[in-house]
Design a protein around this motif. Structure first.
Motif, short mmCIF file in Angstrom:
data_model
loop_
_atom_site.label_atom_id
_atom_site.label_comp_id
_atom_site.label_asym_id
_atom_site.label_seq_id
_atom_site.Cartn_x
_atom_site.Cartn_y
_atom_site.Cartn_z
N VAL A 131 0.80 -1.36 -0.02
CA VAL A 131 -0.03 -0.19 0.12
C VAL A 131 0.94 1.12 -0.01
O VAL A 131 0.58 2.21 -0.75
N VAL A 132 1.68 1.42 0.85
CA VAL A 132 2.77 2.60 1.01
C VAL A 132 3.55 2.69 -0.48
O VAL A 132 3.66 3.63 -0.98
N LEU A 133 4.19 1.47 -1.02
CA LEU A 133 4.83 1.44 -2.28
C LEU A 133 4.08 1.93 -3.20
O LEU A 133 4.20 2.88 -4.10
N PHE A 134 2.51 1.66 -3.28
CA PHE A 134 1.61 2.14 -4.14
C PHE A 134 1.43 3.67 -3.95
O PHE A 134 1.31 4.47 -5.25
N VAL A 135 1.08 4.21 -3.02
CA VAL A 135 1.04 5.69 -2.53
C VAL A 135 2.31 6.47 -3.11
O VAL A 135 2.13 7.36 -3.90
N VAL A 136 3.35 5.73 -2.68
CA VAL A 136 4.54 6.52 -3.09
C VAL A 136 4.73 6.58 -4.76
O VAL A 136 5.26 7.45 -5.24
N GLY A 137 4.47 5.56 -5.21
CA GLY A 137 4.41 5.43 -6.87
C GLY A 137 3.56 6.29 -7.49
O GLY A 137 3.84 6.82 -8.50
N SER A 138 2.40 6.25 -6.93
CA SER A 138 1.52 7.40 -7.53
C SER A 138 1.89 8.64 -7.62
O SER A 138 1.86 9.43 -8.38
N VAL A 139 2.10 9.12 -6.08
CA VAL A 139 2.59 10.45 -6.06
C VAL A 139 3.94 10.67 -6.87
O VAL A 139 3.99 11.87 -7.56
N GLY A 140 4.87 9.61 -6.77
CA GLY A 140 6.25 9.84 -7.58
C GLY A 140 6.00 10.05 -9.20
O GLY A 140 6.46 10.81 -9.97
N LEU A 141 5.15 9.21 -9.52
CA LEU A 141 4.56 9.24 -10.87
C LEU A 141 4.01 10.40 -11.34
O LEU A 141 4.19 10.96 -12.43
N PHE A 142 3.27 10.77 -10.61
CA PHE A 142 2.42 12.16 -10.97
C PHE A 142 3.25 13.31 -11.04
O PHE A 142 3.37 14.17 -11.81
N ASN A 143 4.04 13.55 -10.08
CA ASN A 143 5.10 14.63 -9.95
C ASN A 143 6.05 14.59 -11.07
O ASN A 143 6.49 15.62 -11.87
N TRP A 144 6.56 13.11 -11.37
CA TRP A 144 7.57 12.85 -12.48
C TRP A 144 7.01 13.35 -13.84
O TRP A 144 7.47 14.21 -14.72
N ARG A 145 5.64 13.01 -14.16
CA ARG A 145 5.07 13.35 -15.19
C ARG A 145 4.94 14.83 -15.66
O ARG A 145 4.89 15.49 -16.44
N ASN A 146 4.31 15.47 -14.44
CA ASN A 146 4.21 16.80 -14.42
C ASN A 146 5.60 17.78 -14.66
O ASN A 146 5.69 18.66 -15.19
N TYR A 147 6.53 17.26 -14.06
CA TYR A 147 7.92 17.74 -14.11
C TYR A 147 8.60 17.84 -15.38
O TYR A 147 9.25 18.72 -15.92
N GLN A 148 8.05 16.76 -16.31
CA GLN A 148 8.68 16.61 -17.65
C GLN A 148 7.83 17.53 -18.44
O GLN A 148 8.21 17.67 -19.65
N GLU A 149 6.80 18.02 -18.15
CA GLU A 149 6.01 18.82 -18.86
C GLU A 149 6.73 20.24 -19.13
O GLU A 149 7.34 20.64 -18.32
N PRO A 150 6.62 20.99 -20.20
CA PRO A 150 7.42 22.44 -20.46
C PRO A 150 6.73 23.46 -19.63
O PRO A 150 5.31 23.44 -19.48
N MET A 151 7.40 24.50 -19.08
CA MET A 151 7.19 25.37 -18.33
C MET A 151 6.20 26.40 -19.22
O MET A 151 5.26 27.00 -18.71
N GLY A 152 6.78 26.52 -20.31
CA GLY A 152 6.19 27.73 -21.21
C GLY A 152 6.75 29.04 -21.24
O GLY A 152 6.27 29.92 -21.80
N PHE A 153 7.66 29.26 -20.14
CA PHE A 153 8.14 30.76 -19.93
C PHE A 153 9.35 30.51 -19.36
O PHE A 153 9.87 29.57 -18.80
N SER A 154 10.37 31.58 -19.27
CA SER A 154 11.54 31.83 -18.80
C SER A 154 11.48 32.59 -17.37
O SER A 154 11.16 33.72 -17.33
N TYR A 155 12.07 31.82 -16.37
CA TYR A 155 11.89 32.57 -14.96
C TYR A 155 13.44 33.11 -14.67
O TYR A 155 13.45 33.98 -13.59
N ASP A 156 14.37 32.61 -15.38
CA ASP A 156 15.67 33.37 -15.06
C ASP A 156 15.75 34.68 -15.31
O ASP A 156 15.26 35.18 -16.17
N ASN A 157 16.38 35.64 -14.40
CA ASN A 157 16.70 36.75 -14.59
C ASN A 157 15.41 37.61 -14.46
O ASN A 157 15.39 38.64 -14.99
N VAL A 158 14.18 37.25 -13.85
CA VAL A 158 13.14 37.84 -13.62
C VAL A 158 12.77 38.01 -12.30
O VAL A 158 12.94 36.99 -11.55
N TRP A 159 12.31 39.24 -11.98
CA TRP A 159 11.78 39.54 -10.56
C TRP A 159 10.57 39.91 -10.55
O TRP A 159 9.92 40.55 -11.40
#
Length: 388
Positions: free
Chosen positions: A20-48
């Motif tokens: 159960v814990v592995l399943f929950v960790v895997g679900s959260v990890g896969l969800f975050n990893w999939r989102n992390y792979q998506e493009p941000m669509g903007f540049s945040y460097d040197n922006v205040w």
């Protein structure tokens, strides 16, 4: 016998909990990893991001002071571009959402939970927004009879259908109606760990005195640091004696938000690691206990012609059966997650996490059974029977 049953029962409970814990960790990890792979669509460097506070200055005088601040910033060495916007800047943790509808083929289509951003002509240069269709805002929009908007590609696909041509189309909600002038790429101001959401940019005229008065986004030259930040804060105070500001780099805000978003996955991962170690020790201990108490049985089987391979497969099969029972109980819990929509993620992520969790536990069972099974296979019939 009772000790064996108790050990097997405890191990079964550990396998169930670990799954159960592995399943929950895997679900959260896969969800975050999939989102992390998506493009941000903007540049945040040197922006205040600059949050403004007019203090006690009368509201009627604040817009004139804001215009003075904008002129000073645009003339400051090291500042590339400045844009007014609302407080829901990237990585700020602030949201401004709405719902939209349009008519497609005589049928009304609607989308909820749409991110809503106030945008000037300069915002594209500041944030590096990428266009996919149509155009970004320009001075022609000051004379528009209907407020222009740029929508993201995700909103276009959800509202009009993938690949639809939407320039000139109208979208609305109960409070307002807008006209689409362009389609941009992604704009994930919520951060890379959040699921991509549809978004829209609503045109903000330079003369608009009511919206986006307290937040600025500033593009600065690479290498700009504390000296420029100090000058900007001083210029803002000189423009209005009661004014104050808070300058924050988007890159730093992103890092803070990313660390905060990883707290839960890391905690779950540590708990999961301890459970896996506990299960491994339990598997190894149960096998060792079984082999020690069944030496006579194993010796009889060897005397009757069972090969070492037969004994090894028996030991391995027994532990795999025990693991399967634990996984079966865990699956009864895991299948409730997609049915109930516990984490509000796609069903495919849940099922992938189930397969990964089951695979990890089966591999763990095999790894823990290898050495005990070899010991069992090496038992000599005469020695085992004499000990009995």
């Amino acid at each position: 016998m009772w000790n064996r049953r108790r050990a097997n029962g405890l191990l079964l409970a550990e396998i169930f909990l670990a799954f159960v814990v592995l399943f929950v960790v895997g679900s959260v990890g896969l969800f975050n990893w999939r989102n992390y792979q998506e493009p941000m669509g903007f540049s945040y460097d040197n922006v205040w991001s600059i949050d403004l506070d007019a203090g006690t200055q009368p509201r009627a005088d604040q817009f004139a002071t804001l215009q003075t601040v904008l002129r000073q910033l645009r003339g400051t060495p090291g500042v590339v571009s400045v844009s007014r916007t609302a407080s829901n800047t990237p990585f700020s943790g602030s949201d401004n959402t709405t719902w939209l509808e349009t008519e497609k083929g005589g049928i009304k289509q609607s989308v909820e939970d749409v991110n809503y951003y106030e945008a000037t002509i300069e915002l594209r240069e500041v944030m590096g927004v990428q266009m996919r269709e149509g155009r970004w805002f320009d001075h022609r929009d000051e004379a528009a009879t209907r407020t222009p908007v740029v929508i993201t590609q995700l909103l276009r696909d959800k509202l009009f259908g993938p690949g639809a041509s939407v320039v000139g189309k109208r979208i609305s909600n109960r409070k307002a109606e807008w006209q689409v002038v362009g389609v941009s790429g992604a704009y994930r101001a919520d951060g890379e760990l959040q699921e991509p959401r549809p978004a829209m940019f609503v045109y903000l005229s330079p003369d608009d005195t009511t919206r986006a008065r307290n937040t600025l986004l500033v593009k600065v030259r690479p290498g700009s640091g504390a000296a420029l930040e100090k000058k900007i804060s001083a210029d803002i105070r000189s423009a209005g004696t009661t004014w104050s500001s808070n300058v924050r780099a988007l890159a730093e805000q992103r890092l803070t938000q990313l660390k905060f978003g990883l707290v839960l996955p890391v905690i779950l991962g540590v708990v999961c690691l301890f459970l896996i170690i506990n299960v491994a020790l339990g598997l190894f201990g149960v096998l060792w206990l079984n082999i020690s108490r069944r030496r006579g049985e194993i010796g009889v089987r060897r005397a009757m012609g069972a090969t070492a391979g037969n004994i090894s497969r028996q030991v391995l099969g027994e532990i795999l059966v025990l693991t399967t029972f634990g996984l079966g109980l865990g699956l009864l819990v895991a299948v409730q997650f997609p049915l109930l929509g516990v984490f509000s993620v796609e069903s495919g992520i849940y099922f992938t996490a189930m397969l990964l969790a089951a695979g990890v536990l089966y591999l763990l069972a095999v790894a823990c059974a290898l050495y005990p099974s070899r010991l069992a296979a090496g038992i000599q019939p005469a020695v085992a029977l004499r000990e009995e």
